[in-house]
Enzyme design. Structure first.
Site, PDB file in Angstrom:
ATOM      1  N   ARG A 123      50.064 -71.364   0.179  1.00 27.56           N
ATOM      2  CA  ARG A 123      49.051 -71.971   1.038  1.00 27.56           C
ATOM      3  C   ARG A 123      49.153 -73.501   1.029  1.00 27.56           C
ATOM      4  O   ARG A 123      49.544 -74.102   2.015  1.00 27.56           O
ATOM      5  CB  ARG A 123      47.653 -71.540   0.577  1.00 27.56           C
ATOM      6  N   HIS A 137      47.057 -67.952  -4.450  1.00 26.79           N
ATOM      7  CA  HIS A 137      46.337 -69.189  -4.768  1.00 26.79           C
ATOM      8  C   HIS A 137      46.442 -69.417  -6.271  1.00 26.79           C
ATOM      9  O   HIS A 137      46.416 -68.452  -7.047  1.00 26.79           O
ATOM     10  CB  HIS A 137      44.832 -69.051  -4.447  1.00 26.79           C
ATOM     11  N   ARG A 144      40.957 -69.324   9.467  1.00 31.53           N
ATOM     12  CA  ARG A 144      40.035 -69.983   8.534  1.00 31.53           C
ATOM     13  C   ARG A 144      39.849 -71.473   8.839  1.00 31.53           C
ATOM     14  O   ARG A 144      39.055 -72.143   8.151  1.00 31.53           O
ATOM     15  CB  ARG A 144      40.525 -69.813   7.077  1.00 31.53           C
ATOM     16  N   ASP A 187      35.631 -65.255   5.912  1.00 29.62           N
ATOM     17  CA  ASP A 187      36.135 -65.718   4.609  1.00 29.62           C
ATOM     18  C   ASP A 187      35.389 -66.940   4.069  1.00 29.62           C
ATOM     19  O   ASP A 187      35.744 -67.457   3.000  1.00 29.62           O
ATOM     20  CB  ASP A 187      37.640 -66.035   4.693  1.00 29.62           C
ATOM     21  N   CYS A 219      36.899 -67.537  -6.492  1.00 29.87           N
ATOM     22  CA  CYS A 219      37.025 -67.803  -5.054  1.00 29.87           C
ATOM     23  C   CYS A 219      35.670 -68.013  -4.400  1.00 29.87           C
ATOM     24  O   CYS A 219      35.552 -68.759  -3.432  1.00 29.87           O
ATOM     25  CB  CYS A 219      37.702 -66.628  -4.358  1.00 29.87           C
TER      26      CYS A 219
HETATM   27  N1  ARG Z   1      40.783 -63.847   2.385  1.00 29.37           N
HETATM   28  C1  ARG Z   1      40.865 -65.136   1.787  1.00 29.37           C
HETATM   29  C2  ARG Z   1      42.221 -65.744   2.076  1.00 29.37           C
HETATM   30  O1  ARG Z   1      43.186 -65.031   2.048  1.00 29.37           O
HETATM   31  C3  ARG Z   1      40.617 -65.060   0.321  1.00 29.37           C
HETATM   32  C4  ARG Z   1      40.506 -66.399  -0.321  1.00 29.37           C
HETATM   33  C5  ARG Z   1      40.376 -66.299  -1.806  1.00 29.37           C
HETATM   34  N2  ARG Z   1      40.021 -67.543  -2.372  1.00 29.37           N
HETATM   35  C6  ARG Z   1      40.548 -68.095  -3.468  1.00 29.37           C
HETATM   36  N3  ARG Z   1      40.031 -69.187  -3.924  1.00 29.37           N
HETATM   37  N4  ARG Z   1      41.585 -67.561  -4.058  1.00 29.37           N
HETATM   38  O2  ARG Z   1      42.346 -66.910   2.344  1.00 29.37           O
END
Ligand code: ARG
Length: 276
Positions: free
Chosen positions: A146, A175, A96, A71, A269
């Site tokens: 998040r 997000h 991550r 990612d 992203c």
């Molecule tokens: N697979 C990543 C996650 O779920 C995707 C992140 C997408 N990034 C963003 N800026 N929305 O964390």
């Protein structure tokens, strides 16, 4: 939204090639580990995105891809900077976590940045947007999936800018940058239903002329856009959103990003804006 000539401003971006991109874990509803990813195609699409930004005259720095960090291609999540102050990221999911240090090294190895390591979970530009000309320089920030609410206060102390908290309620738009975009230094586009009713009222009060996206626009990642104030780079699938962007006097530039969408992300992203 007041229709004036849309003026571009030169930008500096940070991107990371999807050389090691896969979907090997699922941390958002878009990720399906049973569907294989075409990494070569992801890389080709990413290069076109990078050249699109370069052709517009912007500077693009490239972060080296790392095996085991699929990612990392979503470079927007690694930090959030305003006027040379960098608020580092701290990822919610352990998969991550190691990405934060990769971004930290990038800023610390360059002169001119003041880097702060965060105490609270936050996913950088994924959950923070900056509007330099709105209300004297406003940071919009998302929480609910998040980034932790405590990180919003921490960001305000690090950046010296007012940080406004917005509550995200739909897991598909986990997000802020999947639900709201800065079209230029003062105007936003957003999908109201991604936010709590009270946050929707706050957005309507602050941005009465905002461009309103619908669910289809948001699901096509049409809000996950990168704008320089005139040119709006967005996912090709988001054709209706491109129409709204054009009607408001901006110049939409669609790019194909089918593979990155499998990880739950698109243009924004993949692109961190650096604000020295
Ligand atoms: N697979 C990543 C996650 O779920 C995707 C992140 C997408 N990034 C963003 N800026 N929305 O964390």
């Amino acid at each position: 939204m007041i229709q004036t000539e849309r003026m571009p401003r030169n930008r500096t971006y940070l991107m990371c090639p999807p050389e090691h991109f896969t979907v090997e874990y699922a941390i958002n509803p878009w990720m399906d580990t049973t569907v294989p990813v075409d990494t070569a195609l992801a890389l080709k699409q990413w290069e076109i995105l990078r050249y699109t930004l370069l052709d517009l005259g912007h500077t693009v720095h490239v972060l080296e891809a790392q095996p085991g960090l699929p990612d990392l291609v979503y470079a927007a999540n690694g930090a959030f900077s305003v006027d040379g102050a960098v608020y580092g990221a701290r990822f919610k999911h352990p998969q991550r976590a190691a990405e934060a240090a990769v971004h930290e090294r990038f800023y610390r190895s360059r002169a001119g940045w003041r880097f702060t390591s965060p105490a609270h979970v936050n996913e950088g530009e994924g959950d923070f947007a900056y509007l330099p000309d709105a209300y004297g320089g406003l940071v919009l920030s998302g929480y609910g999936f998040r980034t932790e609410l405590a990180a919003h206060a921490e960001a305000q102390e690090v950046l010296g800018r007012p940080v406004l908290s917005l509550c995200l309620v739909d897991p598909a738009f986990y997000h802020l940058d999947t639900a709201l975009a800065a079209l230029d230094d003062r105007n936003v586009a957003y999908y109201p239903d991604a936010f709590s009713p009270a946050s929707q009222r706050v957005l309507a009060r602050l941005f009465p002329d905002a461009m309103i996206a619908d669910r289809a626009d948001a699901e096509a990642f049409g809000l996950n856009l990168v704008s320089d104030g005139r040119h709006v780079v967005l996912n090709a699938e988001a054709a209706a959103m491109a129409g709204k962007v054009r009607a408001a006097g901006y110049h939409p530039l669609p790019v194909e990003l089918s593979e990155l969408k499998r990880g739950g992300g698109s243009v924004k992203c993949a692109v961190a804006e650096l604000r020295p």
